[in-house]
Design a protein around this motif. Structure first.
Motif, PDB file in Angstrom:
ATOM      1  N   LEU A 173       6.030   4.117  -5.109  1.00 28.38           N
ATOM      2  CA  LEU A 173       6.403   5.428  -5.563  1.00 28.38           C
ATOM      3  C   LEU A 173       7.655   5.926  -4.608  1.00 28.38           C
ATOM      4  CD1 LEU A 173       3.083   7.356  -6.141  1.00 28.38           C
ATOM      5  CD2 LEU A 173       4.713   6.646  -7.736  1.00 28.38           C
ATOM      6  N   LEU A 174       7.666   5.725  -3.336  1.00 26.77           N
ATOM      7  CA  LEU A 174       8.596   6.027  -2.458  1.00 26.77           C
ATOM      8  C   LEU A 174       9.914   5.194  -2.755  1.00 26.77           C
ATOM      9  CD1 LEU A 174       9.797   7.715  -0.082  1.00 26.77           C
ATOM     10  CD2 LEU A 174       8.777   5.871   1.545  1.00 26.77           C
ATOM     11  N   LEU A 175       9.838   3.998  -2.839  1.00 30.08           N
ATOM     12  CA  LEU A 175      10.962   2.732  -3.219  1.00 30.08           C
ATOM     13  C   LEU A 175      11.625   3.407  -4.597  1.00 30.08           C
ATOM     14  CD1 LEU A 175      12.110   0.371  -2.178  1.00 30.08           C
ATOM     15  CD2 LEU A 175      10.743  -0.976  -3.637  1.00 30.08           C
ATOM     16  N   LEU A 176      10.869   3.560  -5.368  1.00 27.42           N
ATOM     17  CA  LEU A 176      11.315   3.757  -6.765  1.00 27.42           C
ATOM     18  C   LEU A 176      12.098   5.189  -6.750  1.00 27.42           C
ATOM     19  CD1 LEU A 176       8.955   2.504  -9.350  1.00 27.42           C
ATOM     20  CD2 LEU A 176      11.047   1.512  -8.818  1.00 27.42           C
ATOM     21  N   ALA A 177      11.435   6.167  -6.112  1.00 26.03           N
ATOM     22  CA  ALA A 177      11.949   7.493  -5.961  1.00 26.03           C
ATOM     23  C   ALA A 177      13.589   7.649  -5.160  1.00 26.03           C
ATOM     24  CB  ALA A 177      10.934   8.447  -5.463  1.00 26.03           C
ATOM     25  N   ASN A 178      13.376   6.668  -4.175  1.00 29.43           N
ATOM     26  CA  ASN A 178      14.430   6.691  -3.092  1.00 29.43           C
ATOM     27  C   ASN A 178      15.631   6.201  -3.848  1.00 29.43           C
ATOM     28  OD1 ASN A 178      13.361   8.052  -1.077  1.00 29.43           O
ATOM     29  ND2 ASN A 178      12.695   6.276   0.055  1.00 29.43           N
ATOM     30  N   VAL A 201       4.185  -2.647  -0.397  1.00 27.36           N
ATOM     31  CA  VAL A 201       5.203  -1.744  -0.461  1.00 27.36           C
ATOM     32  C   VAL A 201       4.828  -0.210  -0.970  1.00 27.36           C
ATOM     33  CG1 VAL A 201       7.542  -1.132  -1.589  1.00 27.36           C
ATOM     34  CG2 VAL A 201       6.907  -3.595  -0.816  1.00 27.36           C
ATOM     35  N   ASP A 202       5.338   0.715  -0.613  1.00 27.16           N
ATOM     36  CA  ASP A 202       5.187   2.182  -1.194  1.00 27.16           C
ATOM     37  C   ASP A 202       5.995   2.178  -2.545  1.00 27.16           C
ATOM     38  OD1 ASP A 202       4.713   4.800  -1.919  1.00 27.16           O
ATOM     39  OD2 ASP A 202       4.897   5.411  -0.014  1.00 27.16           O
ATOM     40  N   THR A 212      11.741   0.669 -15.292  1.00 25.08           N
ATOM     41  CA  THR A 212      10.778   0.399 -14.022  1.00 25.08           C
ATOM     42  C   THR A 212       9.467   1.014 -14.369  1.00 25.08           C
ATOM     43  OG1 THR A 212      11.625   2.390 -12.752  1.00 25.08           O
ATOM     44  CG2 THR A 212      12.735   0.148 -12.455  1.00 25.08           C
ATOM     45  N   ALA A 213       8.377   0.139 -13.879  1.00 20.76           N
ATOM     46  CA  ALA A 213       7.017   0.828 -13.783  1.00 20.76           C
ATOM     47  C   ALA A 213       6.465   0.262 -12.638  1.00 20.76           C
ATOM     48  CB  ALA A 213       6.526   0.276 -15.232  1.00 20.76           C
ATOM     49  N   LEU A 214       5.368   0.825 -12.237  1.00 19.78           N
ATOM     50  CA  LEU A 214       4.518   0.596 -11.023  1.00 19.78           C
ATOM     51  C   LEU A 214       4.056  -0.537 -11.417  1.00 19.78           C
ATOM     52  CD1 LEU A 214       3.085   4.204 -10.355  1.00 19.78           C
ATOM     53  CD2 LEU A 214       5.303   2.889  -9.051  1.00 19.78           C
ATOM     54  N   GLN A 215       3.984  -1.644 -10.329  1.00 21.77           N
ATOM     55  CA  GLN A 215       3.572  -2.680 -10.339  1.00 21.77           C
ATOM     56  C   GLN A 215       2.014  -2.802 -10.121  1.00 21.77           C
ATOM     57  OE1 GLN A 215       4.662  -6.320 -11.089  1.00 21.77           O
ATOM     58  NE2 GLN A 215       5.996  -4.503 -12.212  1.00 21.77           N
ATOM     59  N   ARG A 216       1.472  -1.582  -9.321  1.00 19.78           N
ATOM     60  CA  ARG A 216      -0.023  -1.706  -9.085  1.00 19.78           C
ATOM     61  C   ARG A 216      -0.550  -1.384 -10.269  1.00 19.78           C
ATOM     62  NH1 ARG A 216      -0.031   4.050  -5.316  1.00 19.78           N
ATOM     63  NH2 ARG A 216       0.973   5.361  -7.053  1.00 19.78           N
ATOM     64  N   HIS A 217      -0.214  -0.621 -11.287  1.00 19.43           N
ATOM     65  CA  HIS A 217      -0.655  -0.520 -12.718  1.00 19.43           C
ATOM     66  C   HIS A 217      -0.823  -1.910 -13.219  1.00 19.43           C
ATOM     67  CE1 HIS A 217      -0.493   3.709 -12.087  1.00 19.43           C
ATOM     68  NE2 HIS A 217       0.645   3.909 -12.418  1.00 19.43           N
ATOM     69  N   ALA A 218      -0.109  -2.750 -13.091  1.00 14.43           N
ATOM     70  CA  ALA A 218      -0.102  -3.867 -13.759  1.00 14.43           C
ATOM     71  C   ALA A 218      -1.499  -4.850 -13.191  1.00 14.43           C
ATOM     72  CB  ALA A 218       0.870  -5.006 -13.491  1.00 14.43           C
ATOM     73  N   LEU A 275       8.088 -16.837  -4.427  1.00 12.16           N
ATOM     74  CA  LEU A 275       8.014 -15.407  -4.140  1.00 12.16           C
ATOM     75  C   LEU A 275       6.915 -15.009  -4.242  1.00 12.16           C
ATOM     76  CD1 LEU A 275      11.299 -14.274  -6.422  1.00 12.16           C
ATOM     77  CD2 LEU A 275      11.248 -14.939  -3.856  1.00 12.16           C
ATOM     78  N   ASP A 276       6.245 -14.272  -3.039  1.00 14.60           N
ATOM     79  CA  ASP A 276       5.067 -13.586  -2.960  1.00 14.60           C
ATOM     80  C   ASP A 276       4.750 -12.135  -3.742  1.00 14.60           C
ATOM     81  OD1 ASP A 276       2.717 -14.056  -2.047  1.00 14.60           O
ATOM     82  OD2 ASP A 276       3.055 -13.977  -0.063  1.00 14.60           O
ATOM     83  N   PRO A 277       4.401 -12.195  -4.842  1.00 14.70           N
ATOM     84  CA  PRO A 277       4.055 -10.871  -5.557  1.00 14.70           C
ATOM     85  C   PRO A 277       3.204 -10.151  -4.813  1.00 14.70           C
ATOM     86  CG  PRO A 277       3.449 -12.556  -6.988  1.00 14.70           C
ATOM     87  CD  PRO A 277       3.767 -13.232  -5.726  1.00 14.70           C
ATOM     88  N   ASP A 278       2.224 -10.552  -3.964  1.00 13.19           N
ATOM     89  CA  ASP A 278       1.386  -9.575  -3.341  1.00 13.19           C
ATOM     90  C   ASP A 278       2.063  -8.705  -2.402  1.00 13.19           C
ATOM     91  OD1 ASP A 278       1.234 -12.001  -2.148  1.00 13.19           O
ATOM     92  OD2 ASP A 278      -0.550 -11.527  -0.874  1.00 13.19           O
ATOM     93  N   ARG A 279       3.029  -9.352  -1.744  1.00 21.49           N
ATOM     94  CA  ARG A 279       3.647  -8.386  -0.633  1.00 21.49           C
ATOM     95  C   ARG A 279       4.463  -7.246  -1.389  1.00 21.49           C
ATOM     96  NH1 ARG A 279       5.714 -12.550   4.039  1.00 21.49           N
ATOM     97  NH2 ARG A 279       3.923 -13.273   4.340  1.00 21.49           N
ATOM     98  N   PHE A 280       4.987  -7.543  -2.557  1.00 21.43           N
ATOM     99  CA  PHE A 280       5.825  -6.472  -3.222  1.00 21.43           C
ATOM    100  C   PHE A 280       4.741  -5.619  -3.859  1.00 21.43           C
ATOM    101  CE2 PHE A 280       8.514 -10.272  -3.369  1.00 21.43           C
ATOM    102  CZ  PHE A 280       9.667  -9.658  -2.437  1.00 21.43           C
ATOM    103  N   ILE A 281       3.699  -6.307  -4.402  1.00 18.68           N
ATOM    104  CA  ILE A 281       2.809  -5.102  -5.097  1.00 18.68           C
ATOM    105  C   ILE A 281       1.888  -4.454  -4.507  1.00 18.68           C
ATOM    106  CG2 ILE A 281       0.932  -5.096  -6.899  1.00 18.68           C
ATOM    107  CD1 ILE A 281       1.862  -7.578  -8.053  1.00 18.68           C
ATOM    108  N   LEU A 282       1.401  -4.836  -3.191  1.00 19.79           N
ATOM    109  CA  LEU A 282       0.532  -4.253  -2.206  1.00 19.79           C
ATOM    110  C   LEU A 282       1.053  -3.726  -1.145  1.00 19.79           C
ATOM    111  CD1 LEU A 282      -2.665  -6.609  -2.930  1.00 19.79           C
ATOM    112  CD2 LEU A 282      -2.214  -4.477  -4.062  1.00 19.79           C
TER     113      LEU A 282
END
Length: 188
Positions: A124-129, A121-122, A138-144, A112-119
């Motif tokens: 904020l929009l995905l989690l909000a929707n 995907v929006d 849940t927490a934002l992966q970009r903060h990781a 599984l390619d984490p950079d596709r999920f972390i970088l």
């Protein structure tokens, strides 16, 4: 908001064990390790449900290869129908917030390619929707990856080292690091 009681979760886990043959249990505390768990689902308030409905639960599975996930989904589908009839299978005002999500493991042959999920995907929009933004689960992966990335760029402003495989390694290492994982072991 009301939640399923521990005794309700234990009774439901026992019915799932009986019907699926899997080790379903209802931990008294949030599970720390992957497994088959029945836990209260805080987002399914039974107060607005028909009188004979007690409460909503969430069924947690360990990460599964896709074929195994489909097998478990089919087992659950059949078991839930045997236990509760067709109430859960038709969309209406009571089941509008219910849904399936199964943890998927790519298996040994897939990465599984984490950079596709972390970088890619929006977040904020995905989690909000999906009503998951700012939840305790849940927490934002970009903060990781953000802080380690900024620290690296302080020493390598052009990002030369990151242009090779180093960025992928950083993302692989940090993927999932911002998730809230409770330090409590289950007691089933």
């Amino acid at each position: 908001m009301d939640e399923a009681s521990p005794s309700f979760c234990r009774a439901f886990a026992a019915k799932l064990r009986e019907r699926t043959g899997r080790a379903w249990c209802a931990p008294s505390r949030p599970p720390q390790r992957p497994g088959f768990y029945v836990v209260p689902e805080y987002g399914l308030d039974p107060l607005n449900w028909p009188e004979d409905r007690l409460a909503g639960v969430e069924l947690l599975t360990p990460p599964l290869p896709l074929d195994d996930a489909e097998t478990v989904r089919t087992e659950l589908f059949e078991a839930i129908y045997e236990i509760d009839g067709d109430f859960n299978f038709f969309a209406d005002e009571h089941t509008a917030n219910c849904g399936w999500h199964i943890n998927i493991d790519g298996g040994d042959g897939f990465r599984l390619d984490p950079d596709r999920f972390i970088l890619g995907v929006d977040e904020l929009l995905l989690l909000a929707n999906n009503d998951r933004l700012f939840s305790r689960y849940t927490a934002l992966q970009r903060h990781a990856v953000g802080v380690p990335l900024l620290r690296h760029l302080a020493h390598d402003p052009t990002g030369k080292f990151l242009l090779g495989s180093a960025l992928g390694n950083l993302l692989d290492d940090r993927a999932g690091a911002t998730r809230d994982t409770p330090p409590i072991s289950p007691s089933c």
